[in-house]
Design a protein around this motif. Structure first.
Motif, PDB file in Angstrom:
ATOM      1  N   GLU A  64       0.809  -1.215   0.000  1.00  0.00           N
ATOM      2  CA  GLU A  64       0.000   0.000   0.000  1.00  0.00           C
ATOM      3  C   GLU A  64       0.843   1.266   0.000  1.00  0.00           C
ATOM      4  OE1 GLU A  64      -2.461  -0.509   3.406  1.00  0.00           O
ATOM      5  OE2 GLU A  64      -3.798  -1.960   2.438  1.00  0.00           O
ATOM      6  N   GLY A  65       2.153   1.118  -0.154  1.00  0.00           N
ATOM      7  CA  GLY A  65       3.014   2.280  -0.274  1.00  0.00           C
ATOM      8  C   GLY A  65       3.573   2.806   1.020  1.00  0.00           C
ATOM      9  N   GLU A 106      -1.110  17.696   2.511  1.00  0.00           N
ATOM     10  CA  GLU A 106      -1.744  16.401   2.799  1.00  0.00           C
ATOM     11  C   GLU A 106      -2.853  16.097   1.804  1.00  0.00           C
ATOM     12  OE1 GLU A 106      -3.782  14.110   6.630  1.00  0.00           O
ATOM     13  OE2 GLU A 106      -3.283  16.244   6.718  1.00  0.00           O
ATOM     14  N   LYS A 107      -3.669  17.090   1.474  1.00  0.00           N
ATOM     15  CA  LYS A 107      -4.776  16.891   0.546  1.00  0.00           C
ATOM     16  C   LYS A 107      -4.281  16.539  -0.847  1.00  0.00           C
ATOM     17  CE  LYS A 107      -8.813  19.239  -1.416  1.00  0.00           C
ATOM     18  NZ  LYS A 107      -9.589  20.515  -1.463  1.00  0.00           N
ATOM     19  N   HIS A 108      -3.239  17.225  -1.310  1.00  0.00           N
ATOM     20  CA  HIS A 108      -2.735  16.979  -2.665  1.00  0.00           C
ATOM     21  C   HIS A 108      -2.124  15.584  -2.784  1.00  0.00           C
ATOM     22  CE1 HIS A 108      -1.420  18.229  -6.641  1.00  0.00           C
ATOM     23  NE2 HIS A 108      -0.209  17.750  -6.379  1.00  0.00           N
ATOM     24  N   ILE A 135      -3.488  12.402  -5.268  1.00  0.00           N
ATOM     25  CA  ILE A 135      -2.651  11.706  -6.240  1.00  0.00           C
ATOM     26  C   ILE A 135      -2.581  10.218  -5.928  1.00  0.00           C
ATOM     27  CG2 ILE A 135      -0.326  11.541  -7.204  1.00  0.00           C
ATOM     28  CD1 ILE A 135       0.039  14.490  -6.621  1.00  0.00           C
ATOM     29  N   GLU A 136      -2.466   9.880  -4.646  1.00  0.00           N
ATOM     30  CA  GLU A 136      -2.382   8.477  -4.245  1.00  0.00           C
ATOM     31  C   GLU A 136      -3.675   7.735  -4.584  1.00  0.00           C
ATOM     32  OE1 GLU A 136      -1.445   5.819  -0.233  1.00  0.00           O
ATOM     33  OE2 GLU A 136      -1.365   8.008  -0.189  1.00  0.00           O
ATOM     34  N   GLU A 137      -4.830   8.347  -4.305  1.00  0.00           N
ATOM     35  CA  GLU A 137      -6.109   7.709  -4.624  1.00  0.00           C
ATOM     36  C   GLU A 137      -6.285   7.549  -6.124  1.00  0.00           C
ATOM     37  OE1 GLU A 137      -9.030  10.126  -2.803  1.00  0.00           O
ATOM     38  OE2 GLU A 137      -8.733   9.282  -0.789  1.00  0.00           O
ATOM     39  N   GLU A 138      -5.810   8.516  -6.901  1.00  0.00           N
ATOM     40  CA  GLU A 138      -5.928   8.433  -8.353  1.00  0.00           C
ATOM     41  C   GLU A 138      -5.111   7.278  -8.908  1.00  0.00           C
ATOM     42  OE1 GLU A 138      -5.059  11.210 -12.313  1.00  0.00           O
ATOM     43  OE2 GLU A 138      -4.896  12.045 -10.283  1.00  0.00           O
ATOM     44  N   GLU A 139      -3.894   7.088  -8.400  1.00  0.00           N
ATOM     45  CA  GLU A 139      -3.057   6.003  -8.888  1.00  0.00           C
ATOM     46  C   GLU A 139      -3.583   4.653  -8.430  1.00  0.00           C
ATOM     47  OE1 GLU A 139       1.070   6.234  -8.671  1.00  0.00           O
ATOM     48  OE2 GLU A 139       1.238   8.344  -9.244  1.00  0.00           O
ATOM     49  N   VAL A 140      -4.104   4.572  -7.204  1.00  0.00           N
ATOM     50  CA  VAL A 140      -4.665   3.311  -6.716  1.00  0.00           C
ATOM     51  C   VAL A 140      -5.900   2.933  -7.516  1.00  0.00           C
ATOM     52  CG1 VAL A 140      -5.771   2.200  -4.740  1.00  0.00           C
ATOM     53  CG2 VAL A 140      -3.706   3.550  -4.407  1.00  0.00           C
ATOM     54  N   ASP A 143       0.746   1.041  -8.605  1.00  0.00           N
ATOM     55  CA  ASP A 143       1.389   1.165  -7.302  1.00  0.00           C
ATOM     56  C   ASP A 143       1.774   2.623  -7.052  1.00  0.00           C
ATOM     57  OD1 ASP A 143       1.126  -1.515  -6.835  1.00  0.00           O
ATOM     58  OD2 ASP A 143       3.082  -2.014  -7.695  1.00  0.00           O
ATOM     59  N   TRP A 144       1.645   3.046  -5.826  1.00  0.00           N
ATOM     60  CA  TRP A 144       1.977   4.419  -5.442  1.00  0.00           C
ATOM     61  C   TRP A 144       3.484   4.577  -5.468  1.00  0.00           C
ATOM     62  CZ3 TRP A 144       1.250   9.149  -5.426  1.00  0.00           C
ATOM     63  CH2 TRP A 144       1.723  10.033  -4.456  1.00  0.00           C
TER      64      TRP A 144
END
Length: 574
Positions: free
Chosen positions: A322-323, A473-475, A479-484, A489-490
């Protein structure tokens, strides 16, 4: 060299086992022939997932899941649950994560339906599953014997459990159980449970569908609507993986027949994670050998074989996938395929037990890039950030650039608030000195006070730490949710010239986003011979001046002298 070859062979064998498809079973037969009973025993013996419609509905309702609440709402209105709802629940269970590792035994498809096309649709869904059935078990029983058996069935009103005549008849139940089973009870609590179960037999009910006439109608409906299509499906199945069982034999005999057949074909169940006893760890220790020795002594892989560390060591494989690079805890230790794994949390522990394959299959996940590159101006920080991010597939985060639009909006709101409050206070103050004067916001004195207040506000216009942390934190989360969501993989991030001061470190701590490495670029050359820095500074000033002049002129020629003086020959645009 031999040891290296053995390790490579072992890794390949482990990889092959993880990539192998879990064995899946489909049990078919006439209504009441004993499909669900055999399925439960097979799920317990083979350690696979039971997929049964009655068990599925009961589980959702008891656990009060979202689907369970909807089912209760339907039942409370006096309505029956439609075939489509049941079918969607079955398909959702067949696509759950634990089925992907353990496999399943399916006993509720195809189910009876007045719509013949619905039955064909069910068979097509079975064929098109990501994990289609490997073995088809057909339980056969003559209609007359089946009618006689079902006519003696009773059902418990609370649990829905069905009992055959041999189970609920007084002479056999009370006589045989008192002679045999009571002797095997090891505690008084078990004896009380047994007595309660006997008392509950008095509450068993006859079910209308088990009457001989109704049972015969159901069997005829099955023969007319399901049997023909089911025969076509089984004819297309590999005959080696088609088992036929006698419906008049006991469930134990049927299970033994299935297990014997699987053993003769060298079919093995999937590896099951083993929960290790962490109570032996009396004191917390970080020593690798102490942890391994303590956990290995609790439950061995086999007599004479202890658990070994996996290639993950003490790193949590779930968190790494999960990175996150987190160290596992001995409290959440699991043995799997003669290897020892330490998980970092209860949630990670449950995820690993549900389906360990997705966390262990190669390629082994790489720790996400979390790097910060700082340094003096004109050191090439941005260029290096782009190169590092490109190499690892991460993203470059320029905190000042990310903060600018958010800070501008926040400042606009702050200035508007200051303007309103200052104007109201100024009008009130002037009216107190001269009550007869008509004072508005356009009054010169009010405008002067407002101007001074706005100037003071602009001087103290600095982004608060909370705003820095919130934006960063928001940005990163977006990005992490978009890649997942894209099944990628993050890869991580690279901070461009951040943190630059001590307050920036507080920002990173507050947002819980700390880089693993911070690289500081600095010039080690002597000041007198630092011509590269001078040239870089001149080029930057030249570009800035060029951009300003291009707004008002057509640039034609640039001449740069040795002393660093830049001359622009331009023609002004009128």
């Amino acid at each position: 060299m031999a040891c290296l070859v053995d390790n490579l062979m072992e890794d390949e064998a482990e990889k092959e086992r993880l990539q192998a498809k879990p064995t899946c079973f489909l049990i078919v037969g006439k209504p009441g022939v004993g499909k669900s009973t055999l399925a439960k025993k097979m799920a317990e013996s083979w350690k696979c997932v039971l997929v049964d419609d009655t068990d599925l509905l009961r589980t959702h309702i008891n656990d009060m899941t979202e689907e369970g609440v909807e089912l209760l709402s339907i039942l409370s209105e006096g309505k029956s649950i439609t075939d489509d709802v049941v079918l969607q629940l079955i398909l959702a269970r067949l696509h759950s994560p634990d089925v992907k590792h353990y496999g399943y035994v399916l006993s509720c498809l195809p189910f009876l339906s007045d719509d013949h096309q619905n039955i064909q649709k069910q068979l097509e869904l079975i064929q098109n599953l990501k994990l289609p059935p490997d073995f088809v078990i057909n339980i056969k029983c003559p209609d007359s014997d089946l009618v006689q058996r079902l006519s003696g069935m009773k059902k418990h009103p609370e649990t829905g459990q069905s009992y055959s005549r041999d189970q609920w008849e007084g002479e056999e139940v009370y006589g045989r159980e008192e002679e045999n089973h009571v002797k095997e009870l090891e505690s008084e609590e078990e004896q009380r449970d047994e007595e309660l179960s006997k008392e509950s037999l008095d509450t068993l009910l006859w079910m209308p569908e088990n009457l001989p006439a109704n049972t015969l109608d159901r069997i005829h409906l099955y023969n007319d609507s399901v049997l023909a299509k089911l025969k076509d499906y089984m004819e297309g199945h590999n005959p080696m993986y088609l088992l036929e069982l006698d419906g008049n034999s006991t469930p134990e005999e049927q299970l033994q027949c299935v297990m014997s057949r699987l053993g003769s074909m060298a079919v093995q169940p999937v590896a099951v994670p083993v929960l290790l006893n962490t109570a032996l760890l009396e004191e917390e220790t970080e020593d690798t050998e102490d942890i391994l020795t303590s956990l290995s002594s609790s439950r061995t892989v086999a007599p004479g074989f202890w658990w070994r560390w996996s290639r993950w060591g003490q790193t949590c494989p779930v968190a790494l996938k999960e990175g996150k690079n987190l160290t596992g805890s001995a409290e959440f230790s699991v043995g799997f395929q003669d290897k020892l794994y330490l998980l970092s949390s209860r949630e990670a522990h449950q995820k690993f037990l549900t389906n360990p394959r997705q966390y262990l299959l190669p390629p082994m996940p790489r720790t996400p890039c979390r790097v910060s590159i700082i340094g003096a101006p004109l050191m090439g920080k941005s260029t290096l950030c782009r190169l590092v991010a490109q190499h690892y597939g991460g993203v470059v985060l320029d905190v000042e650039e990310l903060l600018q639009p958010v800070f501008a909006m926040a400042e606009q709101e702050r200035f508007e608030k200051i303007k309103v409050e200052t104007t109201r206070a100024a009008i009130k103050k002037i009216k107190e000195s001269n009550e007869e004067m008509l004072v508005t916001e356009n009054h010169p004195a009010v405008q002067e006070i407002l101007f001074n207040a706005m100037e003071e506000a602009r001087k103290s216009s600095l982004p608060p730490i909370d705003l820095y942390a919130e934006v960063l934190e928001k940005h990163i989360k977006e990005i992490e949710e978009e890649e997942v969501s894209d099944n990628e993989d993050w890869a991580g991030w690279v901070l461009d010239n951040f943190p630059g001061k001590l307050s920036d470190v507080d920002v990173l701590e507050k947002s819980q986003i700390l880089p693993d490495f911070i690289f500081c670029l600095r010039d080690t050359a002597e000041k007198k011979g630092n011509k590269d820095m001078i040239d870089r500074l001149l080029r930057k000033k030249k570009l800035l001046l060029q951009k300003k002049l291009e707004k008002h002129s057509n640039l034609q020629k640039v001449v740069e002298e040795d002393e660093g003086i830049v001359i622009y020959v331009t023609q002004l645009t009128l």
